[in-house]
Design a protein around this motif. Structure first.
Motif, PDB file in Angstrom:
ATOM      1  N   ALA A 101       2.419  -1.310 -15.176  1.00 12.76           N
ATOM      2  CA  ALA A 101       1.698  -0.127 -15.652  1.00 12.76           C
ATOM      3  C   ALA A 101       0.848  -0.451 -16.872  1.00 12.76           C
ATOM      4  CB  ALA A 101       2.692   0.987 -15.975  1.00 12.76           C
ATOM      5  N   VAL A 102       1.400  -1.196 -17.810  1.00 12.71           N
ATOM      6  CA  VAL A 102       0.656  -1.544 -19.022  1.00 12.71           C
ATOM      7  C   VAL A 102      -0.527  -2.440 -18.692  1.00 12.71           C
ATOM      8  CG1 VAL A 102       0.765  -2.732 -21.249  1.00 12.71           C
ATOM      9  CG2 VAL A 102       2.648  -1.258 -20.538  1.00 12.71           C
ATOM     10  N   LEU A 103      -0.307  -3.458 -17.875  1.00  7.89           N
ATOM     11  CA  LEU A 103      -1.392  -4.369 -17.511  1.00  7.89           C
ATOM     12  C   LEU A 103      -2.493  -3.669 -16.717  1.00  7.89           C
ATOM     13  CD1 LEU A 103       0.706  -7.523 -16.563  1.00  7.89           C
ATOM     14  CD2 LEU A 103      -0.805  -7.276 -18.533  1.00  7.89           C
ATOM     15  N   THR A 104      -2.093  -2.746 -15.843  1.00  9.12           N
ATOM     16  CA  THR A 104      -3.090  -1.985 -15.083  1.00  9.12           C
ATOM     17  C   THR A 104      -3.921  -1.117 -16.011  1.00  9.12           C
ATOM     18  OG1 THR A 104      -1.675  -1.933 -13.116  1.00  9.12           O
ATOM     19  CG2 THR A 104      -3.423  -0.281 -13.256  1.00  9.12           C
ATOM     20  N   GLY A 105      -3.264  -0.473 -16.970  1.00  8.74           N
ATOM     21  CA  GLY A 105      -3.986   0.343 -17.937  1.00  8.74           C
ATOM     22  C   GLY A 105      -4.962  -0.474 -18.758  1.00  8.74           C
ATOM     23  N   ARG A 106      -4.549  -1.665 -19.165  1.00  9.14           N
ATOM     24  CA  ARG A 106      -5.445  -2.526 -19.941  1.00  9.14           C
ATOM     25  C   ARG A 106      -6.622  -2.995 -19.101  1.00  9.14           C
ATOM     26  NH1 ARG A 106      -1.256  -6.381 -23.425  1.00  9.14           N
ATOM     27  NH2 ARG A 106      -0.343  -4.675 -24.668  1.00  9.14           N
ATOM     28  N   ALA A 107      -6.360  -3.301 -17.825  1.00  6.50           N
ATOM     29  CA  ALA A 107      -7.438  -3.759 -16.946  1.00  6.50           C
ATOM     30  C   ALA A 107      -8.483  -2.674 -16.758  1.00  6.50           C
ATOM     31  CB  ALA A 107      -6.863  -4.184 -15.598  1.00  6.50           C
ATOM     32  N   HIS A 108      -8.023  -1.437 -16.569  1.00 10.44           N
ATOM     33  CA  HIS A 108      -8.973  -0.331 -16.426  1.00 10.44           C
ATOM     34  C   HIS A 108      -9.732  -0.094 -17.723  1.00 10.44           C
ATOM     35  CE1 HIS A 108      -8.079   0.851 -12.399  1.00 10.44           C
ATOM     36  NE2 HIS A 108      -6.808   1.108 -12.637  1.00 10.44           N
ATOM     37  N   GLY A 109      -9.038  -0.198 -18.842  1.00 12.49           N
ATOM     38  CA  GLY A 109      -9.680   0.035 -20.122  1.00 12.49           C
ATOM     39  C   GLY A 109     -10.709  -1.021 -20.470  1.00 12.49           C
ATOM     40  N   ALA A 110     -10.534  -2.236 -19.932  1.00 17.33           N
ATOM     41  CA  ALA A 110     -11.448  -3.335 -20.245  1.00 17.33           C
ATOM     42  C   ALA A 110     -12.747  -3.262 -19.461  1.00 17.33           C
ATOM     43  CB  ALA A 110     -10.767  -4.669 -19.971  1.00 17.33           C
ATOM     44  N   ALA A 138      -4.070  -7.085  -0.488  1.00 18.20           N
ATOM     45  CA  ALA A 138      -2.722  -6.915  -1.027  1.00 18.20           C
ATOM     46  C   ALA A 138      -2.761  -6.714  -2.523  1.00 18.20           C
ATOM     47  CB  ALA A 138      -1.860  -8.129  -0.672  1.00 18.20           C
ATOM     48  N   ALA A 139      -3.621  -7.460  -3.225  1.00 18.60           N
ATOM     49  CA  ALA A 139      -3.702  -7.328  -4.675  1.00 18.60           C
ATOM     50  C   ALA A 139      -4.199  -5.946  -5.064  1.00 18.60           C
ATOM     51  CB  ALA A 139      -4.631  -8.401  -5.244  1.00 18.60           C
ATOM     52  N   ARG A 140      -5.189  -5.422  -4.333  1.00 20.08           N
ATOM     53  CA  ARG A 140      -5.745  -4.103  -4.664  1.00 20.08           C
ATOM     54  C   ARG A 140      -4.758  -2.987  -4.374  1.00 20.08           C
ATOM     55  NH1 ARG A 140     -10.284  -6.296  -1.986  1.00 20.08           N
ATOM     56  NH2 ARG A 140      -9.897  -4.969  -0.193  1.00 20.08           N
ATOM     57  N   THR A 141      -3.814  -3.221  -3.462  1.00 20.56           N
ATOM     58  CA  THR A 141      -2.872  -2.162  -3.089  1.00 20.56           C
ATOM     59  C   THR A 141      -1.472  -2.399  -3.656  1.00 20.56           C
ATOM     60  OG1 THR A 141      -2.377  -3.316  -1.023  1.00 20.56           O
ATOM     61  CG2 THR A 141      -4.087  -1.635  -0.936  1.00 20.56           C
ATOM     62  N   MET A 142      -1.348  -3.304  -4.636  1.00 18.61           N
ATOM     63  CA  MET A 142      -0.044  -3.596  -5.210  1.00 18.61           C
ATOM     64  C   MET A 142       0.588  -2.344  -5.826  1.00 18.61           C
ATOM     65  SD  MET A 142       1.108  -6.733  -4.880  1.00 18.61           S
ATOM     66  CE  MET A 142       2.024  -7.333  -6.292  1.00 18.61           C
ATOM     67  N   ARG A 143      -0.232  -1.514  -6.491  1.00 20.26           N
ATOM     68  CA  ARG A 143       0.318  -0.321  -7.139  1.00 20.26           C
ATOM     69  C   ARG A 143       0.889   0.641  -6.111  1.00 20.26           C
ATOM     70  NH1 ARG A 143      -4.454  -1.118  -9.673  1.00 20.26           N
ATOM     71  NH2 ARG A 143      -5.455   0.607  -8.597  1.00 20.26           N
ATOM     72  N   TRP A 144       0.126   0.939  -5.046  1.00 24.56           N
ATOM     73  CA  TRP A 144       0.611   1.868  -4.036  1.00 24.56           C
ATOM     74  C   TRP A 144       1.756   1.258  -3.241  1.00 24.56           C
ATOM     75  CZ3 TRP A 144      -0.484   6.524  -5.017  1.00 24.56           C
ATOM     76  CH2 TRP A 144      -1.695   6.870  -5.593  1.00 24.56           C
ATOM     77  N   GLY A 145       1.695  -0.049  -3.021  1.00 25.62           N
ATOM     78  CA  GLY A 145       2.816  -0.711  -2.367  1.00 25.62           C
ATOM     79  C   GLY A 145       4.078  -0.579  -3.187  1.00 25.62           C
ATOM     80  N   GLY A 146       3.933  -0.705  -4.504  1.00 19.72           N
ATOM     81  CA  GLY A 146       5.086  -0.542  -5.382  1.00 19.72           C
ATOM     82  C   GLY A 146       5.677   0.849  -5.314  1.00 19.72           C
ATOM     83  N   VAL A 147       4.808   1.859  -5.231  1.00 19.94           N
ATOM     84  CA  VAL A 147       5.279   3.245  -5.125  1.00 19.94           C
ATOM     85  C   VAL A 147       6.058   3.449  -3.823  1.00 19.94           C
ATOM     86  CG1 VAL A 147       4.543   5.645  -4.879  1.00 19.94           C
ATOM     87  CG2 VAL A 147       3.461   4.182  -6.592  1.00 19.94           C
ATOM     88  N   ILE A 148       5.524   2.924  -2.713  1.00 23.29           N
ATOM     89  CA  ILE A 148       6.206   3.033  -1.418  1.00 23.29           C
ATOM     90  C   ILE A 148       7.569   2.347  -1.468  1.00 23.29           C
ATOM     91  CG2 ILE A 148       6.113   2.347   1.015  1.00 23.29           C
ATOM     92  CD1 ILE A 148       3.051   2.619   0.822  1.00 23.29           C
TER      93      ILE A 148
END
Length: 233
Positions: free
Chosen positions: A92-101, A117-127
């Protein structure tokens, strides 16, 4: 001795490196757990007695008498839960930093190079987390009991559950999400830990990631499908 004061940018870089290392280590721990869990599931092919004995040993006798009976499974659950929480926090922290950058909205070279797979890692994690909760409610807490009653033996719980076609389908979707996550995660984790040192190493890591993902998919799905087809009863 002179002391070096880190700039805010240097502190952020070090923090990012630490978070990536945390993600890598906790991810590899969870992959190890998945491989062990898959191995345990395959014991269903050996019959009720073997499967139930394994389940009893895992929950009661593992590391006994080094630890009191039943302690290991709770220590293991705590460690695994801590790894999941740390992995999700770092992500979550790294994703937030990536978006902020990102200062622009056009597609960059780095984003083009990302895999699906890399682009869907967040949604995969939720599932994965969502079905993990259901899995625990089903087999550990026994609050959700499709096809069986609470107190049923481990072997009967597994067989009666996977005789439900819809549960096998849901399980397959979950395993696909897990394996997509693992395929990218193995490569990313080992790269973070310094294993991606050459084109040859990169190819090896990519192949290793695919092998682990395929082994997990086949290993996890073969037992539920065998139950659904009546090969295990």
């Amino acid at each position: 001795m002179a002391t070096t004061t880190l700039t805010p940018r240097q502190r952020a870089v070090r923090s990012t490196v630490a978070l990536k290392a945390l993600m890598a280590i906790t991810g590899l721990v969870m992959i190890g757990f998945l491989l062990m869990h898959m191995y345990g599931n395959l014991k269903a092919f050996l019959g009720a007695e073997v499967f139930d004995h394994y389940a009893h040993w895992l929950k009661t006798d593992l590391l006994y008498p080094l630890l009191p009976q039943g302690w290991f499974i709770w220590i293991f659950r705590f460690v695994l839960l801590a790894c999941i929480a740390a992995h999700m926090y770092a992500a979550a922290v790294l994703t937030g930093r990536a978006h902020g950058a990102r200062s622009t909205k056009y597609v960059t070279t780095d984003r083009i190079q990302e895999t699906y797979a890399a682009r869907t890692m967040r949604w995969g994690g939720v599932i994965i987390v969502g079905f993990l909760v259901f899995h625990l409610l089903q087999f550990t807490v026994q609050a959700v009991t499709p096809g069986f009653t609470p107190g049923t033996s481990p072997y009967e719980m597994v067989v009666l559950s996977f005789q439900q076609w819809w549960l096998v389908l849901a399980y397959a979707i979950w395993i696909v999400a897990v394996c997509m996550h693992v395929r990218h995660g193995v490569w990313s984790a080992l790269t973070t830990l310094g294993a991606n040192t050459s084109p040859g190493a990169r190819r090896f890591l990519d192949g290793l990631a695919w092998v682990i993902a395929v082994v997990l998919f086949v290993g996890f799905m073969i037992m539920p499908v065998a139950v659904l087809l009546g090969w295990i009863n």
